[in-house]
Design a protein around this motif. Structure first.
Motif, short mmCIF file in Angstrom:
data_model
loop_
_atom_site.label_atom_id
_atom_site.label_comp_id
_atom_site.label_asym_id
_atom_site.label_seq_id
_atom_site.Cartn_x
_atom_site.Cartn_y
_atom_site.Cartn_z
N CYS A 470 -13.23 4.83 3.08
CA CYS A 470 -12.74 6.08 3.73
C CYS A 470 -11.15 6.25 3.15
CB CYS A 470 -12.53 5.83 5.40
SG CYS A 470 -11.85 7.01 6.31
N GLN A 471 -11.02 7.42 2.78
CA GLN A 471 -9.51 7.63 2.39
C GLN A 471 -9.07 8.23 3.84
OE1 GLN A 471 -8.49 10.89 -0.31
NE2 GLN A 471 -6.89 9.53 -0.92
N THR A 472 -7.79 7.53 4.17
CA THR A 472 -7.29 8.02 5.44
C THR A 472 -6.22 8.95 5.21
OG1 THR A 472 -5.78 6.01 5.11
CG2 THR A 472 -7.84 5.64 6.23
N GLY A 473 -5.97 9.73 6.21
CA GLY A 473 -4.62 10.44 6.35
C GLY A 473 -4.27 11.63 5.33
N GLY A 474 -5.42 11.83 4.38
CA GLY A 474 -5.33 12.81 3.24
C GLY A 474 -5.30 12.42 2.11
N ALA A 475 -5.01 13.37 1.09
CA ALA A 475 -5.37 12.76 -0.50
C ALA A 475 -4.35 11.81 -0.76
CB ALA A 475 -5.27 14.05 -1.18
N SER A 476 -3.00 11.82 -0.11
CA SER A 476 -1.91 11.09 -0.76
C SER A 476 -2.00 9.64 -0.25
CB SER A 476 -0.71 11.63 -0.60
OG SER A 476 -0.58 11.80 0.78
N ALA A 477 -2.96 9.21 0.67
CA ALA A 477 -2.94 7.94 1.23
C ALA A 477 -3.96 6.93 0.70
CB ALA A 477 -3.22 7.93 2.72
N GLY A 478 -3.85 5.92 0.87
CA GLY A 478 -4.86 4.83 0.26
C GLY A 478 -6.18 4.97 0.81
N ILE A 479 -7.05 4.28 0.19
CA ILE A 479 -8.46 4.12 0.94
C ILE A 479 -8.71 2.61 1.36
CG2 ILE A 479 -9.38 5.88 -0.86
CD1 ILE A 479 -10.77 3.62 -2.29
N CYS A 577 10.31 12.93 -4.73
CA CYS A 577 9.66 13.22 -3.15
C CYS A 577 8.36 12.59 -2.78
CB CYS A 577 9.60 14.84 -3.17
SG CYS A 577 8.18 15.40 -3.38
N PRO A 578 8.02 12.51 -1.85
CA PRO A 578 6.96 11.90 -1.36
C PRO A 578 5.59 12.19 -2.20
CG PRO A 578 7.76 12.30 0.65
CD PRO A 578 8.67 12.87 -0.50
N LEU A 579 5.33 13.49 -2.79
CA LEU A 579 4.36 13.62 -3.73
C LEU A 579 4.16 12.76 -4.65
CD1 LEU A 579 3.11 17.26 -4.51
CD2 LEU A 579 2.80 15.42 -5.98
N GLY A 580 5.00 12.66 -5.69
CA GLY A 580 4.89 11.63 -6.73
C GLY A 580 5.04 10.16 -6.39
N GLN A 581 5.59 9.98 -5.03
CA GLN A 581 5.71 8.64 -4.52
C GLN A 581 4.40 7.99 -4.14
OE1 GLN A 581 8.91 8.87 -1.79
NE2 GLN A 581 10.40 9.15 -3.13
N THR A 582 3.62 9.03 -3.78
CA THR A 582 2.32 8.50 -3.35
C THR A 582 1.17 8.99 -3.84
OG1 THR A 582 2.23 10.53 -1.85
CG2 THR A 582 3.15 8.67 -0.84
N ALA A 583 1.35 9.94 -4.85
CA ALA A 583 0.27 10.46 -5.96
C ALA A 583 -0.40 9.04 -6.49
CB ALA A 583 0.86 11.07 -6.87
N PRO A 584 0.10 7.83 -6.82
CA PRO A 584 -0.73 6.82 -7.52
C PRO A 584 -1.46 5.96 -6.34
CG PRO A 584 1.75 6.58 -8.19
CD PRO A 584 1.37 7.77 -7.06
N ALA A 585 -1.15 6.37 -5.19
CA ALA A 585 -1.86 5.36 -4.23
C ALA A 585 -3.09 5.43 -4.26
CB ALA A 585 -1.15 6.01 -2.92
N PRO A 586 -3.88 6.27 -4.17
CA PRO A 586 -5.04 6.54 -4.40
C PRO A 586 -5.91 5.58 -5.31
CG PRO A 586 -4.33 8.73 -3.86
CD PRO A 586 -3.31 8.11 -4.24
N PHE A 587 -5.39 5.74 -6.36
CA PHE A 587 -5.98 4.84 -7.51
C PHE A 587 -5.47 3.42 -7.19
CE2 PHE A 587 -4.43 2.20 -11.15
CZ PHE A 587 -5.78 1.92 -11.83
N LEU A 588 -4.31 3.11 -6.86
CA LEU A 588 -4.00 1.73 -6.87
C LEU A 588 -4.73 1.15 -5.69
CD1 LEU A 588 -0.17 1.77 -7.25
CD2 LEU A 588 -1.91 0.91 -8.83
N SER A 589 -5.15 1.84 -4.57
CA SER A 589 -5.79 1.01 -3.46
C SER A 589 -7.16 1.07 -4.00
CB SER A 589 -5.63 1.82 -2.07
OG SER A 589 -6.16 3.23 -2.29
N ALA A 590 -7.80 2.09 -4.62
CA ALA A 590 -9.06 2.13 -5.17
C ALA A 590 -9.32 1.03 -5.96
CB ALA A 590 -9.51 3.45 -5.73
N TYR A 591 -8.43 0.79 -6.95
CA TYR A 591 -8.61 -0.08 -7.98
C TYR A 591 -8.28 -1.67 -7.28
CZ TYR A 591 -7.47 -2.87 -12.29
OH TYR A 591 -7.74 -3.47 -13.34
N LYS A 592 -7.75 -1.62 -6.38
CA LYS A 592 -7.73 -3.05 -5.70
C LYS A 592 -9.12 -3.43 -5.05
CE LYS A 592 -5.32 -4.97 -1.81
NZ LYS A 592 -4.39 -4.11 -0.74
#
Lengths: 615, 881
Positions: A470-479, A577-592
């Motif tokens: 589940c991707q929580t909270g929107g596109a910029s959050a982790g899964i 800003c938070p856009l760039g700061q969170t943009a890698p999060a989906p990959f990083l959490s998916a990869y994890k």
């Protein structure tokens, strides 16, 4: 230079009547501060597009440099300087639509219409485009034709819709009750509702209905029986945390602005609901717009502001329509305007519209946009509460936050606080979308678990579906994986498991989803929506996309994964800003969580879900 | 002071500074790309990120993070190195690595940074940007594929130049530098070139002529206008390669691209002597002998009063000082003036009436042997200044004004740095701007209130403003002790506020709004220029503004001042050095007990000479005191004096005329001897800018056949029996600086009146004339004024870069007026006044109101002064030619 592509466009031949319309729009907005966005929008609506000849007229009429006009226009994806078909079809490419097959449908649409992307049918009727997100995830996969949304697309449905339009049966959006579904379709909890109480029950275009439901009484109470400080205190007591996604305590925010002596101050309602998966504010705007106005007026009274703006995302035509009507009626009845309830408190509201730009949901980018500029986030500090719109103290709150305010004033902060969890008080609108049986929104006291949300309100997984992530909270959050199913959905708990409450949207993916392909869709979204101001995000988001694309095509290497981790770390550390700061999060959490799946794409050239064509 | 540590080093810093500023001051290296000291930081390149404790877990941009007590800053760590290297790679993948053909090579900040950060390799790839370079633009080449999206040029152009010709287009990865879909609306100042860290913006004048490391650099004052900017000349093999401003990057097109005037084939390289009615080339010896002979004959025949001198606002302080010294000490007359009589001198006379003429008492000195171009006086505790010099503004302080009134001036063309100063001021959120002008100007865009009045109605606007001020606040009192207030208020009663407004052609509400801004301002600035001073009642216009400043000004508050435009490089200097018939160096009166003893104990003649305009009247009347000979230190009188045909006729009456000029001007063509002068970097000397700044010229170039003015004056004066001999201009400066306590504390780049002299101000309200009638019945009011690309006629000579942009003078008309006259842009029109006629190309300008036309003053043809009588405003008819 852009000029090259323009040179290919023949000079616009506008009729005298069209020029008259343009001049009338210029005259209407000449002295309105931050007039560029509304003028461009109205002129585009009137003429269909904004060719250089029109830009020239606007530059002269508004006394704005031509480079500024085009700089702004080209920043927002819904402006066009080339003529388009009578009907512009925008296919949603957002992750929620993507997991439900948007990519194949887009291919299908091209076949059906016989045109490529960004082309217009020879009869001039249809132009086919994509949109990064339409904000209608409950009916994904979806498209919007001009103002009207069509969801649950299949080839048959698409064919039928196109045939209807060709036959002249294009619906008028102002006659629709709502953009997607009426809320009565959705399963609701047994508890009392705060935010959605009136939605679907009252006529949103009739203020009398709102008044009959006790509307505008909270403002009256605040203005006639409370001091502004007491109002701030009440909101503080409620413990309400901002519902836009960051969760900053609203009362605390107000308490910083209240004592400032600088005038004027502004209230901005952030209705730029752009976070993929997020659809909640639309229901309030379409179903109970007066409540938002009332919440804004109370906020205005509390902090000492007399002007409010609602910044609605461009795609939400019906919301804009309803809000404008509501403002008109509230003014006519004396709930907005000068000297409300016979006091010296005055407050009025203007609707402003975004025009296809996710970053404008970030409060300072939103402020820039209202000022008629490119939506670049500003540096903080100073925070908007101190220096916001036109450098003046400005409160920016989400629709849901402001819509909660009347009830807080009416029933008291303590009552509100008694709902929800200590971390996230009050009620919260959750959105459960993706591979569940019945995607919907629901308002419940904050803190139900993901499992409960899926099973009780999402109707469980779709037949044949098993929960994958589940991707929580929107596109910029982790899964998060199934391990998180029993986590209470509040700000604190979700953060602990690597997710985020964000806007309260939960995108559920089943076994048919390839996590690498999913990350690709998210990466595409961010690459499209990066504003381009700071280096890491401007260059990093497309680089993530290119690299993930490579992996999806079977051309990835293990070094690519290392690169993504390295790049992600730099983006998190260095983005503006938070856009760039969170943009890698989906990959990083998916990869994890799904390391093997990534590596299989590379080393074994295997996509377990069978989604990726590994060459 | 704030105590913090940077990399463990204890540092004290001023509050309000950023970490990057403090690090730079302390010699600590923090890399950056989007930051520039002249711009507001935006923190977008992120390369300057540092670790800050206490602070968020993320590193913060040093350029935009302010120092705080107890802060611990780390500027170098493995984490920061990783971030910076990654960022550099991200920049490099989108930068066209065409270094061998890029003219920025050797001074490219990206190259320097890559080197400094030790970026080992770029292991990333990207889709390269495909936008082709723009070679078409006139003076600036644009290579968007080299752009690093730092936004320096965009910010400079928007916030300081105020043109916003370039902006970011598109979004995200596709963000690129562009001008939009409309024709490029550029001021061609080229400031974007000097601020660009890479080769995205290339100076076409410089391209491929020299490598950055080959040039020798000479810093000097820009001689093109009264702005007083300092720039670097970059020379190679004795030739100018380019003009450069590495400090603020700001220069105007004249300053940056005007220098090729030096090599104009139209330059005079040899003296000319009239032989048998024709000007023939001669040697310096021959020419000086002829000049001295001709002048001597007149002097012997008709006495010292028969020679009249016209100083030059283009000539240095030193030349002008020697010139007046020749007349005062040598001939014992005050028969001299300068062309600023037509505008700036009117402002001085008005300021003198309202605030008194400047005086400095108890300056310390003169001390022996001050450094070159430095006053021998210093300011001590009981030094006191008085007079109008102390209400004149300084350029550096203009950005601190919180409100400004720009009256009757198209500010940037009048004096570019003043325009930049107002732009800097408007970066403050609370800044309010009142723009009052008969025609639209760039600054209307940012005006809080715009007043579009009838041409020539300035005084009614000012009277209306004061009326509105006093109506809103009857007990309003001036900030400084002032006399004559009650009588003055009486004089305003001539009309009601409504009448002032309707006679001026503006709305009462706008006057009231503008007045409210001035009344509430804590630091109001008032700016006006030659366009308003060149009217026949220009002195009255200046008087009105001086009265207004006396009422609302906050002298002593930085930024709150009067900013009259002294348009040419040394307009202020030629006046302050006493090239006036009634004022001595330091603007002292002729009877001042402190009058300089120029020549031993010889006393200054007490009888003021006639003004330049009075001289013309005397010539017209064939009066016995009319001069028989004229010595003009530059300045094309035919070009600048109104009513050209009259001037031509009257100059014909002068028996013998010596003209020093760099060009064979129309006036030079009437002369008996023409002496070619050095200009620009061919000579040394000093200027005083419009805002009082002392600028120094450096003789970086060899003068080919020409001589500097001061040497010509020395030689000619000596030949006339007034021996003068100086080693160099610095020695002349030292001589006059000893006589001018007003300049106490003055040194290069410092400003007159801004040297720390405490001022005691008082004022006198002086009523002004309210009659604004303009003679004649012709349908158009023509305004003659300045355009952006030109400075006098200096920049109108090939191959000046400015001519690429504005090659000729055109008469501008409102498009609807033009349509009625059946004129299109580019058509030839006849412009006819009661005094003359010119033919000019037509340009369309929607900023001009109906019935108003504009003609630039700079060009030989159309000769604007053919049309005028005694003012730069004249009624004309316009027809298709």
């Amino acid at each position: 230079m852009i000029t090259c592509s323009c040179a290919a466009t023949p000079p616009a031949q506008l009729t005298p009547a069209q020029w008259e319309k343009i001049d009338a729009i210029i005259a209407k907005y000449k002295d309105v501060p931050g007039n560029l966005m509304p003028v461009l929008q109205e002129v585009q609506e009137a003429i269909g597009y904004l060719p250089p000849e029109v830009q020239d007229r606007l530059a002269e009429g508004l006394n704005i440099p031509g480079s500024h006009i085009f700089g702004v226009m080209s920043f927002y994806s819904m402006y066009t300087w080339r003529p388009k078909g009578k009907y512009v079809i925008r296919f949603c490419e957002s992750p929620p639509c993507h997991v439900l097959g948007a990519e194949n449908l887009l291919q299908m649409a091209q076949e059906e219409l016989g045109i490529g992307l960004n082309q217009t049918t020879p009869d001039g009727l249809f132009t086919l485009e994509t949109s990064a997100c339409l904000g209608v995830c409950e009916v994904a996969p979806a498209m919007q034709i001009n103002e009207v949304v069509h969801g649950h697309l299949t080839r048959e449905r698409f064919r039928q819709i196109i045939a209807d339009y060709r036959a002249g049966m294009a619906p008028d959006y102002t006659t629709l009750t709502c953009t997607t579904y009426e809320i009565s379709r959705y399963k609701q909890p047994p508890t009392d509702l705060v935010l959605l109480k009136n939605v679907g029950k009252i006529d949103p275009e009739n203020i009398d209905d709102y008044l009959a439901a006790g509307g505008w009484q909270a403002l009256k109470k605040a203005v006639t029986t409370m001091t502004p400080e007491q109002v701030v205190e009440e909101v503080k007591t409620s413990g309400i945390r901002g519902r836009g996604g960051a969760g900053f305590p609203a009362g605390l925010k107000w308490s910083f602005t209240r004592p400032l002596t600088v005038t004027p101050k502004y209230i901005i309602c952030n209705a730029d609901e752009g976070e993929p998966g997020t659809i909640k504010d639309r229901y309030i705007m379409e179903g109970d717009p007066q409540k938002i106005l009332e919440g804004m007026a109370i906020a205005g009274y509390a902090v000492g502001a007399s002007q409010g703006y609602i910044y609605v995302r461009g795609e939400y035509y019906l919301s804009k329509h309803r809000l404008a009507k509501a403002i008109e009626q509230a003014r006519a009845r004396g709930f907005l305007g000068k000297n409300l309830f016979g006091t010296d408190f005055s407050f009025d509201i203007e609707v402003r519209s975004g025009f296809g730009c996710y970053i404008c949901g970030e409060e300072t980018a939103l402020i820039e946009s209202i000022e008629g500029k490119r939506g670049y986030p500003r540096m903080k500090p100073p925070f908007p509460g101190v220096s916001g719109l036109w450098g003046k103290p400005t409160i920016v709150n989400n629709v849901e936050t402001l819509a909660s305010v009347p009830a807080i004033i009416e029933k008291g902060g303590a009552w509100y606080k008694s709902l929800g969890t200590p971390d996230t008080t009050g009620t919260k609108i959750y959105q459960i979308i993706g591979h569940v049986a019945t995607p919907q929104i629901v308002e419940v006291p904050a803190g139900i678990t993901l499992r409960e949300l899926i099973d009780t309100y999402g109707g469980g997984m779709r037949p044949g579906s098993t929960f994958k992530f589940c991707q929580t909270g929107g596109a910029s959050a982790g899964i998060v994986t199934a391990a998180a199913l029993d986590t209470p959905l509040d700000f604190g708990s979700l953060a602990q498991v690597g997710g985020a409450l964000g806007s309260g949207t939960m995108l559920v993916a089943d076994q048919s989803v390839c996590v690498v392909d999913f990350v690709r869709a998210v990466a595409k979204f961010f690459a499209h929506e990066s504003c381009g101001q700071c280096t890491p995000c401007r260059e990093g988001t497309p680089l993530i996309l290119r690299t993930v694309n490579r992996i999806c095509r079977g051309q990835g290497t293990l070094e690519d994964l290392a690169l993504l981790e390295r790049l992600g770390a730099a983006m998190i550390d260095a983005s503006f800003c938070p856009l760039g700061q969170t943009a890698p999060a989906p990959f990083l959490s998916a990869y994890k969580n799904f390391r093997q799946e990534f590596e299989d794409h590379i080393t074994k050239k295997v996509c377990a879900a069978g989604v990726c064509r590994l060459g | 002071m704030i105590n913090l540590t940077i990399d463990g080093r204890a540092i004290q810093a001023e509050p309000g500074k950023t970490i990057l500023e403090v690090a730079r001051e302390n010699g600590i290296f923090i890399p950056y790309l989007c930051y520039h000291p002249a711009l507001k930081p935006i923190g977008s390149c992120r390369i300057c990120v540092v670790e800050v404790k206490p602070g968020p877990p993320r590193p913060l941009p040093a350029c935009a993070t302010y120092v705080a007590e107890g802060q611990e800053v780390v500027t170098a760590s493995p984490r920061l190195t990783a971030i910076r290297q990654e960022l550099m790679k991200l920049v490099l993948i989108n930068h066209a690595l065409e270094c061998p053909i890029c003219d920025k090579g050797g001074e490219c900040e990206l190259q320097e940074l890559t080197h400094a950060l030790g970026v080992p390799e770029v292991d990333l790839t990207a889709i390269p940007a495909t936008s082709p370079p723009d070679y078409e633009s006139l003076l600036v080449e644009r290579h968007t594929d080299r752009c690093v999206t730092c936004g320096r040029c965009v910010r400079l152009c928007r916030d300081h130049v105020g043109a916003m010709a370039i902006n970011f287009m598109q979004r995200g990865y596709f963000t690129e530098l562009g001008s939009g879909l409309l024709p490029l609306d550029c001021e061609f100042c080229g400031s974007c070139i000097d601020i660009c860290p890479v080769g995205a913006l290339i100076n076409k004048q410089f391209k491929y002529r020299a490598r950055a490391w080959e040039v020798t650099k000479t810093e000097m004052v820009c001689p093109f206008c009264g702005g007083g900017c300092t720039y670097e000349l970059h020379l190679k093999d004795g030739e100018i390669m380019r003009v450069y401003n590495g400090e603020t990057a700001l220069l105007c097109g004249r300053g940056r691209f005007g220098w090729p005037v030096l090599s104009s084939p139209e330059r005079l390289r040899t003296p000319l002597v009239r032989v048998n009615g024709e000007l023939k080339e001669a040697t310096w010896e021959e020419a000086l002998t002829a000049a001295a002979g001709g002048l001597k004959a007149v002097l012997e025949e008709a006495g010292p009063g028969a020679l009249y001198g016209v100083g030059s606002p283009r000539a240095t302080n030193e030349a002008n000082y020697l010139f007046q010294k020749f007349f005062r000490a040598g001939l014992g007359t005050n028969n001299l003036d300068n062309p600023a009589r037509l505008h700036y001198v009117k402002a001085l006379s008005a300021l003198g009436q309202v605030f008194g003429w400047p005086e400095v008492k108890e300056a310390d000195g003169p001390h022996p042997k001050p450094p070159a171009y430095t006053s021998p006086f210093t300011v001590k505790e009981d030094t006191k200044g008085s007079g109008f010099t102390f209400v004149l503004g300084f350029l550096e302080e203009l950005p601190r004004a919180d409100a400004a009134l720009i009256l009757g001036a198209d500010l940037t063309p009048e004096l570019p740095p003043l325009g930049w100063g107002v732009n800097a001021a408007r970066q403050k959120d609370d800044f309010k701007l009142v723009v009052a002008n008969p025609r639209g100007t760039k600054f209307d865009r940012w005006a809080t209130v715009s007043l579009r009045y009838k041409p020539g109605a300035e005084r009614l606007v000012v009277a209306g403003l004061m009326k509105a001020l006093l109506t809103a606040k009857p007990d309003l009192a001036p900030a400084v002790p002032a006399q004559g207030f009650e009588e003055f208020k009486e004089s305003l009663k001539k009309f009601s506020l409504k009448e002032y407004a309707s006679r001026a052609g503006v709305e009462v509400a706008d006057l009231e709004a503008a007045a409210a801004i001035l009344a509430q301002a804590q630091a109001p600035a008032i700016l006006f220029g030659t366009e308003l001073l060149s009217q026949d009642k220009g002195d009255m216009n200046a008087l009105a503004l001086a009265d207004l400043f006396l009422l609302v000004g906050k002298p002593g508050t930085p930024g709150s001042a009067l900013y009259p435009v002294a348009d040419k490089a040394n307009t202020r200097g030629v006046c302050e050095l006493g090239v006036l018939p009634d004022r001595l160096p330091g603007l002292l009166p002729l009877d001042s007990p402190a009058a300089p003893a120029f020549w031993g104990d010889k006393k200054v003649a007490q009888q003021p000479g006639p003004t330049l305009l009075e001289v013309l009247d005397l010539l017209e009347q064939d009066a016995p005191e009319a001069p028989r000979a004229l010595w003009a230190l530059g300045g094309d009188l035919l070009r600048w004096l109104p009513n050209r045909s009259r001037t031509e006729k009257l100059l014909g009456k002068v028996k013998f005329m010596v003209v020093q000029d760099a060009f064979r001007t129309d006036t030079a063509k009437l002369a008996d001897v023409v002496l070619p002068v050095a200009i620009h970097a061919e000579q040394e000397g000093s200027f005083i800018s419009s805002t009082g700044r002392l600028g120094v010229l450096k003789a970086a170039l060899t003068a080919d056949g020409v001589l500097p003015d001061w040497q010509i004056i020395c030689r000619l004066a000596s030949a006339l029996g007034v021996p003068m001999s100086y080693r160099n201009p610095a020695q002349i400066f030292a001589e006059f600086a000893r006589q001018i306590p007003l300049y106490a504390g003055l040194a290069p780049k410092k400003a007159v009146g801004k040297t720390g002299i405490p001022a005691e101000l008082k004022g006198t309200f002086v009523p002004f004339d309210l009659d604004i009638s303009l003679p004649g019945r012709r349908p158009f009011t023509l305004i003659i004024g300045k355009v952006l690309q030109h400075s006098g006629s200096y920049t109108t000579h090939e191959p000046c870069g400015t001519l690429v942009v504005t090659p000729e003078g055109a008469v501008s008309l409102n498009p609807e007026d033009a349509a009625q006259l059946e004129l299109k842009a580019g058509d030839k029109a006849r412009v006819i006044s009661s005094h003359g006629e010119v033919e000019a190309k037509v340009a369309l300008d929607p900023l001009l109101p109906a019935g108003v036309a504009f003609l630039p003053e700079h060009f030989a043809q159309p000769a604007a002064q053919m049309l005028t009588l005694n003012s730069n405003l004249v009624r004309v008819s316009i027809q298709k030619a």
